[in-house]
Scaffold this active site. Sequence first.
Site, PDB file in Angstrom:
ATOM      1  N   ASP A 130     -10.200  -9.354  11.789  1.00 31.43           N
ATOM      2  CA  ASP A 130      -9.823  -8.108  12.478  1.00 31.43           C
ATOM      3  C   ASP A 130      -9.281  -8.340  13.890  1.00 31.43           C
ATOM      4  OD1 ASP A 130     -10.914  -6.993  10.210  1.00 31.43           O
ATOM      5  OD2 ASP A 130     -12.829  -6.511  11.154  1.00 31.43           O
ATOM      6  N   ARG A 165      12.123   3.045  -3.638  1.00 29.14           N
ATOM      7  CA  ARG A 165      10.791   3.630  -3.463  1.00 29.14           C
ATOM      8  C   ARG A 165      10.280   3.484  -2.026  1.00 29.14           C
ATOM      9  NH1 ARG A 165       8.246   1.006  -8.970  1.00 29.14           N
ATOM     10  NH2 ARG A 165       8.589   2.814 -10.290  1.00 29.14           N
ATOM     11  N   MET A 172      -6.524  -4.497   6.012  1.00 28.18           N
ATOM     12  CA  MET A 172      -7.857  -4.384   6.614  1.00 28.18           C
ATOM     13  C   MET A 172      -7.756  -4.345   8.147  1.00 28.18           C
ATOM     14  SD  MET A 172     -10.416  -6.783   4.410  1.00 28.18           S
ATOM     15  CE  MET A 172     -11.249  -6.142   2.959  1.00 28.18           C
ATOM     16  N   ARG A 174     -10.731  -2.912  10.055  1.00 21.71           N
ATOM     17  CA  ARG A 174     -11.737  -1.969  10.569  1.00 21.71           C
ATOM     18  C   ARG A 174     -11.112  -0.980  11.545  1.00 21.71           C
ATOM     19  NH1 ARG A 174     -17.135  -3.061   8.987  1.00 21.71           N
ATOM     20  NH2 ARG A 174     -17.217  -5.303   8.712  1.00 21.71           N
ATOM     21  N   GLU A 225      -6.555   0.212   7.387  1.00 23.91           N
ATOM     22  CA  GLU A 225      -7.618   0.946   6.685  1.00 23.91           C
ATOM     23  C   GLU A 225      -8.328   1.948   7.598  1.00 23.91           C
ATOM     24  OE1 GLU A 225     -10.573  -1.893   5.373  1.00 23.91           O
ATOM     25  OE2 GLU A 225     -10.992  -2.573   7.414  1.00 23.91           O
ATOM     26  N   ARG A 269       4.713   4.189  -4.079  1.00 27.69           N
ATOM     27  CA  ARG A 269       3.679   3.355  -4.704  1.00 27.69           C
ATOM     28  C   ARG A 269       2.759   2.810  -3.619  1.00 27.69           C
ATOM     29  NH1 ARG A 269       5.403   5.459  -8.553  1.00 27.69           N
ATOM     30  NH2 ARG A 269       6.109   4.558 -10.528  1.00 27.69           N
ATOM     31  N   HIS A 275      -9.477  -7.713  -0.092  1.00 20.12           N
ATOM     32  CA  HIS A 275     -10.079  -9.004   0.258  1.00 20.12           C
ATOM     33  C   HIS A 275      -9.155 -10.206   0.051  1.00 20.12           C
ATOM     34  CE1 HIS A 275     -13.576  -6.391   0.198  1.00 20.12           C
ATOM     35  NE2 HIS A 275     -14.158  -7.283   0.963  1.00 20.12           N
ATOM     36  N   GLN A 277      -6.874 -10.685   1.860  1.00 17.57           N
ATOM     37  CA  GLN A 277      -6.621 -11.067   3.265  1.00 17.57           C
ATOM     38  C   GLN A 277      -7.708 -11.958   3.830  1.00 17.57           C
ATOM     39  OE1 GLN A 277      -5.065  -7.086   5.242  1.00 17.57           O
ATOM     40  NE2 GLN A 277      -6.309  -6.705   3.446  1.00 17.57           N
ATOM     41  N   ARG A 278      -8.847 -11.994   3.169  1.00 16.34           N
ATOM     42  CA  ARG A 278      -9.944 -12.830   3.670  1.00 16.34           C
ATOM     43  C   ARG A 278      -9.996 -14.182   2.955  1.00 16.34           C
ATOM     44  NH1 ARG A 278     -14.579  -8.943   4.511  1.00 16.34           N
ATOM     45  NH2 ARG A 278     -15.830 -10.406   3.314  1.00 16.34           N
TER      46      ARG A 278
HETATM   47  O1  F6P Z   1     -14.503  -7.352   9.312  1.00 12.31           O
HETATM   48  C1  F6P Z   1     -13.764  -7.970   8.309  1.00 12.31           C
HETATM   49  C2  F6P Z   1     -13.522  -7.026   7.164  1.00 12.31           C
HETATM   50  O2  F6P Z   1     -12.737  -7.696   6.194  1.00 12.31           O
HETATM   51  C3  F6P Z   1     -12.861  -5.702   7.569  1.00 12.31           C
HETATM   52  O3  F6P Z   1     -11.488  -5.831   7.821  1.00 12.31           O
HETATM   53  C4  F6P Z   1     -13.209  -4.848   6.379  1.00 12.31           C
HETATM   54  O4  F6P Z   1     -13.247  -3.480   6.719  1.00 12.31           O
HETATM   55  C5  F6P Z   1     -14.587  -5.330   6.014  1.00 12.31           C
HETATM   56  O5  F6P Z   1     -14.732  -6.621   6.563  1.00 12.31           O
HETATM   57  C6  F6P Z   1     -14.865  -5.364   4.549  1.00 12.31           C
HETATM   58  O6  F6P Z   1     -16.198  -5.717   4.390  1.00 12.31           O
HETATM   59  P1  F6P Z   1     -16.862  -6.051   2.983  1.00 12.31           P
HETATM   60  O7  F6P Z   1     -16.489  -7.473   2.643  1.00 12.31           O
HETATM   61  O8  F6P Z   1     -18.309  -5.898   3.255  1.00 12.31           O
HETATM   62  O9  F6P Z   1     -16.320  -5.107   1.990  1.00 12.31           O
END
Ligand code: F6P
Length: 345
Positions: A130, A165, A172, A174, A225, A269, A275, A277-278
Amino acid sequence: MELMRLGLLTGGGDCPGLNAVIRAVVRDGAGRRGAEIVAFRDGWHGVLENRSEELVVGSVRGIIHRGGTIIGSSGTNPFNHERGEERIAETFAAQRLDGLIAVGGEGTLTAASRLADRGLKIVGVPKTIDNDLSANDFTIGFHTAVGTATDAIDRLHSTAESHNRVMVVEVMGRNAGWIAMYSGIAGGADAVLIPERSFDLDEICARLRKRHLQRSSFSIVVVAEGATPIEGSMNLPSYELDENGFERLGGISTLLGPELQARTGFETRVTILGHTQRGGSPVPFDRVLGTRLGIAAVGLAEAGGWGRMAALQGGEIVDVALADAVAERKVVPDPLIATSEVFCS
Ligand code: F6P
């Protein structure tokens, strides 16, 4: 001070680059300075339960390119558990820890700061996709997440164009719009909606209509988000609360997309990157940042810099009070918003 036994944990949402920190702490702490590195499983949960394993140089071979964290993570907040604070102190004593390195975002480091205030020897390392922690230019994981989101926007461009479109891409972040802003600028988005500025749906629809009339038959809208519409203009999803009482965000695009379609008549669309992104391999920036911060944290511990956090400022690694890093959310500044507006009008 000579380092004997140093605890290590990764807490909160995982992100690419955590393994670079772990590797650096072990290689520098154990390999070079002869310390014992005690890694706790799943963030503060492992310290509460005294669940740990010793990491040696061999344990961290071949991990710098891997996403996630080899020691696990969780959002556990010791202060939400019965006798949490005492149990953490008991683990410190049972493990004969000289100190602990906590790698985390706002939640993990807030707990670290409170525990340090009560006399526990803790240093922090900032990580979160974030990028919303004060006192840091960038946090570990952010650049990888931005790369993933930008790649997705690039891919959506061609299919948006083929089908005339509007593509809404939810990212993500937060309650901060860093990922949206960076990926929106890098991906050439036509609208970037972030929590720092409530959006006006009428204005966005007018902008899309103008664009489709004058310049193009497709558009890309990036929405964070945590973005919010100006009051009364659109509903938001009802968000559940997590164990720390924060809203579990996600899903705004499922309401925004149909609204845009209904109001403009343009086929729309929605893609939620979630996730993805993680995950994945950290980009070089996050590997290098994780490495630098991991080494700095070992140095801080050796110097007795308890209650402090290693941080990137102006390209240099410095240390700041943990309390300062978590006091205030770092949000997208006006000049960066103005930059994106040059391309979104
Ligand atoms: O803080 C990192 C983050 O990926 C946020 O961007 C996202 O809102 C949140 O964690 C999602 O958390 P969880 O993995 O608990 O769904």
